[in-house]
Design an enzyme around this catalytic site. Structure first.
Site, PDB file in Angstrom:
ATOM      1  N   HIS A   1       0.615  -1.373  -0.023  1.00 29.41           N
ATOM      2  CA  HIS A   1       0.320  -0.016  -0.171  1.00 29.41           C
ATOM      3  C   HIS A   1       0.860   1.273  -0.338  1.00 29.41           C
ATOM      4  O   HIS A   1       0.522   2.191   0.095  1.00 29.41           O
ATOM      5  CB  HIS A   1      -0.816  -0.052   1.068  1.00 29.41           C
ATOM      6  N   ARG A   2       1.953   0.880   0.009  1.00 32.39           N
ATOM      7  CA  ARG A   2       2.839   2.661   0.039  1.00 32.39           C
ATOM      8  C   ARG A   2       2.858   3.115  -0.965  1.00 32.39           C
ATOM      9  O   ARG A   2       3.323   2.651  -1.945  1.00 32.39           O
ATOM     10  CB  ARG A   2       4.572   2.394   1.344  1.00 32.39           C
TER      11      ARG A   2
END
Length: 373
Positions: free
Chosen positions: A212-213
């Site tokens: 998700h980063r």
């Protein structure tokens, strides 16, 4: 005289850290915890279901700040937190301390609002440093620690960082990891679920992925390279991928859905799922053969569980998961990721150990220090 503590949460990682603290504080009749949810995560799959899984009480106060840029979200939280802190807790009285956990925008914003009103702040998970100021979380950690007068630390590197930054020794407390308190408390319930049967999985014969980063999902070339490795390895080992909403948006925007949903992926065993509640997700991760993630919390949980963790980041604020635990930093390099996956599958991957004080009793230590002060 009863002391009232504002316990602030805003996003999924916060809930897992605050749940055991709330339980521990209730053992002290002289302390009244008031749970404030900023609403930074407002999707029911990312928020409400976690309260159910963690057996947390419903929030006493919900700020409903929603999404926005970092500045917008931080400003809204500060504005609404100030109103609540000035008005006092439901039922009357005043707030004697604010407790914040982790490193999300809610953590920093609540700490700033409190200290400007001269309300002391306790930070749980203090001292963690990636030394990468391009990460918003690193800024949040630095600012929160700088205004807190009670610093609860999960690993020795955090103690060293805080000392180097000039914090007085009597403010720093090595207490262990509250995330592991939650893991140990709920692991039996999680493993009793039929999640693996429903997905047709065999314990220790599949991998779990979370991404998700921004550094991994905001660049189409980087994201495509990582997804290709996942599709490739799924031919040898089933891979379960609960897709974060942010990641799903990027995959669709970049036209990379074929790497997940195409014939090649179906012939392999890449299982794409929506976000899961904590218990169902723990059921998956705790029985996996390998975890591939850019999540800080999963680095810690995999180390506590003794499961290989390939951390898709060039750095970590949790170095003990690498030096003592089961994590390896692979960055966003698909070649290194593939090589480490081959080491796991061949049995060449390193073993680790669970760090000291990651024993499920960190929240009890925190509550003891808070009560003594």
């Amino acid at each position: 005289m009863v002391k009232v503590f504002a316990c602030v949460v805003g996003a999924r990682p916060n809930f897992m850290k605050m749940a055991p603290i709330l339980r521990a504080l209730r053992g002290y009749p002289e302390i009244r915890p008031v749970l404030i949810h900023t609403g930074q995560h407002y999707d029911p799959q990312l928020s409400d279901v976690f309260f159910q899984d963690l057996e947390m009480p419903r929030p006493d106060v919900h700020l409903n700040v929603g999404s926005g840029t970092h500045a917008q979200q931080t400003a809204r939280i500060m504005e609404k937190m100030e109103e609540i802190l000035v008005a006092g807790p439901p039922g009357g009285g005043r707030f004697d301390r604010v407790i914040v956990v982790g490193d999300v925008n809610s953590t920093m914003a609540a700490a700033l609002a409190a200290v400007k009103l001269q309300i002391p702040v306790a930070h749980v998970e203090a001292g963690l440093r990636s030394f990468d100021r391009t990460m918003p979380e690193e800024i949040n950690r630095l600012v929160t620690d700088s205004v807190s007068d009670m610093l609860f630390v999960s690993e020795p590197s955090g103690m060293e960082n805080l000392r180097r930054e000039g914090h007085p020794e009597d403010q720093i407390h090595l207490v262990g990891n509250v995330m592991i308190d939650t893991l140990r408390a709920l692991l039996p319930r999680a493993r009793a679920l039929e999640t693996l049967d429903r997905l047709g999985l065999t314990p220790e014969q599949y991998g779990v992925v979370t991404l998700h980063r921004p550094s991994n999902v905001d660049d189409p070339q980087t994201l495509a390279g990582l997804l290709r490795v996942l599709a490739d390895i799924a031919g040898e080992l089933p891979v379960v991928f609960p897709v974060h909403p942010r990641t799903r948006q990027r995959i669709e925007a970049f036209g990379l859905g074929h790497l997940l949903d195409g014939q090649r992926a179906r012939q392999a065993a890449l299982r794409v799922l929506p976000p899961l509640g904590y218990l169902e997700f723990l059921s998956l991760t705790s029985q996996a053969r390998v975890i591939i993630t850019d999540s800080g919390g999963l680095q810690e949980e995999s180390t506590a569980l003794g499961i290989p963790c390939l951390t898709v980041r060039p750095n970590t604020e949790r170095p003990i998961t690498v030096t003592e635990g089961t994590s390896t930093l692979v960055g966003s390099d698909p070649v290194k990721l593939r090589r480490c996956l081959e080491d796991v599958l061949s049995g060449r991957y390193k073993t680790g150990r669970c760090p000291e004080l990651w024993d499920g009793k960190a929240a009890e230590r925190i509550a003891g220090v808070l009560a003594a002060h």
